[in-house]
Design a protein around this motif. Structure first.
Motif, PDB file in Angstrom:
ATOM      1  N   HIS A  37       0.859  -1.184   0.000  1.00 51.87           N
ATOM      2  CA  HIS A  37       0.000   0.000   0.000  1.00 51.87           C
ATOM      3  C   HIS A  37       0.897   1.238   0.000  1.00 51.87           C
ATOM      4  O   HIS A  37       1.849   1.313   0.781  1.00 51.87           O
ATOM      5  CB  HIS A  37      -0.885   0.012   1.247  1.00 51.87           C
ATOM      6  CG  HIS A  37      -1.846  -1.133   1.297  1.00 51.87           C
ATOM      7  ND1 HIS A  37      -3.086  -1.092   0.723  1.00 51.87           N
ATOM      8  CD2 HIS A  37      -1.726  -2.388   1.816  1.00 51.87           C
ATOM      9  CE1 HIS A  37      -3.713  -2.248   0.900  1.00 51.87           C
ATOM     10  NE2 HIS A  37      -2.907  -3.063   1.567  1.00 51.87           N
ATOM     11  N   ILE A  38       0.576   2.175  -0.867  1.00 55.51           N
ATOM     12  CA  ILE A  38       1.365   3.407  -0.955  1.00 55.51           C
ATOM     13  C   ILE A  38       0.463   4.588  -0.586  1.00 55.51           C
ATOM     14  O   ILE A  38      -0.601   4.767  -1.176  1.00 55.51           O
ATOM     15  CB  ILE A  38       1.926   3.602  -2.381  1.00 55.51           C
ATOM     16  CG1 ILE A  38       2.765   2.392  -2.803  1.00 55.51           C
ATOM     17  CG2 ILE A  38       2.757   4.886  -2.458  1.00 55.51           C
ATOM     18  CD1 ILE A  38       3.109   2.367  -4.290  1.00 55.51           C
ATOM     19  N   ASN A  41       0.396   8.782   0.071  1.00 57.95           N
ATOM     20  CA  ASN A  41       1.204   9.975  -0.222  1.00 57.95           C
ATOM     21  C   ASN A  41       0.647  11.273   0.372  1.00 57.95           C
ATOM     22  O   ASN A  41       1.152  12.342   0.089  1.00 57.95           O
ATOM     23  CB  ASN A  41       1.404  10.136  -1.735  1.00 57.95           C
ATOM     24  CG  ASN A  41       0.157  10.634  -2.446  1.00 57.95           C
ATOM     25  OD1 ASN A  41      -0.966  10.367  -2.016  1.00 57.95           O
ATOM     26  ND2 ASN A  41       0.334  11.343  -3.539  1.00 57.95           N
ATOM     27  N   CYS A  60      -6.305   3.390   4.570  1.00 55.78           N
ATOM     28  CA  CYS A  60      -5.335   2.355   4.222  1.00 55.78           C
ATOM     29  C   CYS A  60      -5.134   1.401   5.390  1.00 55.78           C
ATOM     30  O   CYS A  60      -5.176   0.179   5.225  1.00 55.78           O
ATOM     31  CB  CYS A  60      -4.010   3.001   3.824  1.00 55.78           C
ATOM     32  SG  CYS A  60      -2.662   1.830   3.694  1.00 55.78           S
ATOM     33  N   CYS A  88       0.403  -3.540  -6.012  1.00 59.28           N
ATOM     34  CA  CYS A  88       0.481  -2.345  -5.180  1.00 59.28           C
ATOM     35  C   CYS A  88      -0.749  -1.472  -5.401  1.00 59.28           C
ATOM     36  O   CYS A  88      -1.313  -1.415  -6.485  1.00 59.28           O
ATOM     37  CB  CYS A  88       1.772  -1.579  -5.370  1.00 59.28           C
ATOM     38  SG  CYS A  88       2.160  -1.208  -7.030  1.00 59.28           S
ATOM     39  N   SER A 129      -2.294   2.377  -4.548  1.00 61.73           N
ATOM     40  CA  SER A 129      -2.027   3.745  -4.097  1.00 61.73           C
ATOM     41  C   SER A 129      -3.293   4.334  -3.491  1.00 61.73           C
ATOM     42  O   SER A 129      -4.372   4.232  -4.076  1.00 61.73           O
ATOM     43  CB  SER A 129      -1.570   4.608  -5.277  1.00 61.73           C
ATOM     44  OG  SER A 129      -0.340   4.120  -5.769  1.00 61.73           O
ATOM     45  N   LEU A 188      -4.817   7.447  -3.072  1.00 63.89           N
ATOM     46  CA  LEU A 188      -4.727   8.846  -3.495  1.00 63.89           C
ATOM     47  C   LEU A 188      -5.802   9.679  -2.819  1.00 63.89           C
ATOM     48  O   LEU A 188      -6.790   9.158  -2.353  1.00 63.89           O
ATOM     49  CB  LEU A 188      -4.860   8.926  -5.013  1.00 63.89           C
ATOM     50  CG  LEU A 188      -3.848   8.077  -5.777  1.00 63.89           C
ATOM     51  CD1 LEU A 188      -4.124   8.159  -7.263  1.00 63.89           C
ATOM     52  CD2 LEU A 188      -2.428   8.516  -5.472  1.00 63.89           C
ATOM     53  N   VAL A 246       1.981   0.819 -11.030  1.00 62.41           N
ATOM     54  CA  VAL A 246       2.096   1.712  -9.876  1.00 62.41           C
ATOM     55  C   VAL A 246       1.504   3.073 -10.247  1.00 62.41           C
ATOM     56  O   VAL A 246       1.854   3.644 -11.287  1.00 62.41           O
ATOM     57  CB  VAL A 246       3.570   1.896  -9.435  1.00 62.41           C
ATOM     58  CG1 VAL A 246       3.627   2.608  -8.080  1.00 62.41           C
ATOM     59  CG2 VAL A 246       4.283   0.562  -9.354  1.00 62.41           C
ATOM     60  N   THR A 247       0.604   3.569  -9.410  1.00 64.10           N
ATOM     61  CA  THR A 247      -0.063   4.839  -9.674  1.00 64.10           C
ATOM     62  C   THR A 247       0.523   5.956  -8.812  1.00 64.10           C
ATOM     63  O   THR A 247       0.693   5.781  -7.598  1.00 64.10           O
ATOM     64  CB  THR A 247      -1.571   4.717  -9.344  1.00 64.10           C
ATOM     65  OG1 THR A 247      -2.110   3.659 -10.115  1.00 64.10           O
ATOM     66  CG2 THR A 247      -2.309   6.003  -9.684  1.00 64.10           C
ATOM     67  N   PHE A 248       0.809   7.076  -9.452  1.00 64.81           N
ATOM     68  CA  PHE A 248       1.276   8.260  -8.736  1.00 64.81           C
ATOM     69  C   PHE A 248       0.295   9.387  -9.003  1.00 64.81           C
ATOM     70  O   PHE A 248       0.050   9.743 -10.156  1.00 64.81           O
ATOM     71  CB  PHE A 248       2.675   8.655  -9.215  1.00 64.81           C
ATOM     72  CG  PHE A 248       3.716   7.617  -8.908  1.00 64.81           C
ATOM     73  CD1 PHE A 248       4.413   7.651  -7.717  1.00 64.81           C
ATOM     74  CD2 PHE A 248       3.981   6.586  -9.810  1.00 64.81           C
ATOM     75  CE1 PHE A 248       5.369   6.680  -7.426  1.00 64.81           C
ATOM     76  CE2 PHE A 248       4.928   5.608  -9.528  1.00 64.81           C
ATOM     77  CZ  PHE A 248       5.620   5.655  -8.330  1.00 64.81           C
TER      78      PHE A 248
END
Lengths: 99, 132, 119
Positions: free
Chosen positions: A3-4, A6, A18, A95, A97, A99, C115-117
């Motif tokens: 898990h990313i 930001n 998350c 993965c 994200s 957001l 991968v998402t940014f």
């Protein structure tokens, strides 16, 4: 699963969501403004410390450095560079994200 | 098709579990609308597609939107067209609904309501997760 | 390993494009392949050669172009999102091309990771 996250935990609920929806054993990487959450004394610190029982918590070092937060990182949080970020993506099948 | 696609050969016939994660309310930003556009396109690729709505994403599915006054497209009816694209796996998280005072009766489409543990398991079994 | 990338925000306003670039460059340095970067939402604004940042700042657009040139990364700008925002062939920086959303789904199918940014 990696898990990313930001976004700053004091601005948005991405980290909270998350941590609620990450299954046990998952890795969570905090990047960009999310890195503030792994620093000592903040309101997110208790959530991070509780989450470390079930999750691996990582933070992106260059983002900590850029924000003057490298010396304040909670014990148990693994700080990685971009190479470590790439390794985490490679080691985990998927993965996601936040957001 | 560019030369770069030489690197991408070998994917024919692959069916992956694609999950589109919607966590943002409509209209305030474009993510919900453009996110829906990707989902519609994904239908042409014969993948195993799920859409999930958590946090403010559940607001995308509210009945009775009227966008005339803000002069933007009302795309909420498009969610009703999804089953025509064979996209039938729509999931919402119970706690996200509860936190916003919503029930299934408030939504424009039929959904499967999952508790957080079920939602977490569903997310964990995907092959590709695309979030907005 | 093939790692696909999606960039959902424009340059400079958000860090997303910077992080995506540094991630992509590092992945390539470590021996992975980054076959495609897909630019969506305001991310399409990473593709315009009209960008002129101050000389003491990084040039986000040129950095992507160089990555494409040096490592064959396919930089795809979403046509629908691009048209909404005035991104057309005549203003594309080197290495970028305009195509459909199917290119994103295809990257998801054919890459080992996506991968998402974004924001």
């Amino acid at each position: 699963m990696l898990h990313i996250v930001n976004k700053s935990a004091t601005e948005r609920n991405s980290l909270e969501s998350c941590l609620r929806l990450a299954t046990k054993g998952s890795a969570v990487l905090l990047i960009e403004d999310a890195v503030y959450a792994v620093t000592k004394g903040g309101t997110a610190a208790a959530n991070i410390q509780a989450a470390m029982a079930d999750l691996q918590i990582y933070a992106l070092g260059p983002d900590l450095d850029a924000r003057g937060m490298s010396a304040r990182v909670l014990d148990g949080v693994k700080v990685v560079d971009y190479g470590g970020f790439v390794d985490l993506v490679a080691e985990n099948n998927v993965c996601q994200s936040w957001l | 098709m560019s030369d770069m696609m030489d690197d991408m050969e070998g994917g024919e016939g692959v069916v992956k579990k694609f999950m589109f994660v919607n966590r943002k309310a409509p209209h305030g930003t474009i993510y919900a609308l453009e996110g829906l556009e990707v989902v519609l396109v994904s239908a042409a690729f014969d993948q195993d597609v799920s859409m999930v709505f958590v946090d403010d994403g559940v607001y995308e599915l509210i009945k009775g939107m009227n966008t005339k006054g803000i002069e933007v497209k009302d795309f909420s009816k498009t969610y009703r067209a999804l089953d025509g694209y064979d996209i039938e796996k729509l999931y919402v998280e119970q706690s996200s609904m509860d936190a916003r005072g919503l029930t299934e009766a408030d939504l424009i489409v039929d959904v499967t309501v999952l508790d957080s543990a079920e939602m977490a398991s569903l997310m964990a079994e995907q092959d590709v997760v695309i979030s907005y | 390993m093939k790692i696909g990338i999606m960039v959902s925000e424009g340059p400079y306003n958000h860090q997303a494009s910077d992080t995506a670039y540094l991630f992509a460059r590092t992945a390539i340095e470590k021996g992975h392949k980054v076959p495609r970067v897909f630019f969506y939402h305001d991310g399409v604004n990473n593709s315009t050669r009209l960008t002129e940042p101050p000389t003491d700042d990084r040039n986000v657009v040129n950095r992507w172009s160089k990555l494409a040139e040096d490592h064959g990364v396919d930089l795809v700008v979403c046509i629908a999102a691009g048209m909404r925002r005035g991104i057309k062939d005549e203003i594309l920086a080197p290495g970028f091309r305009i195509s459909g959303l199917g290119q994103l789904v295809e990257a998801g199918i054919q890459c080992d990771r996506l991968v998402t940014f974004g924001d």
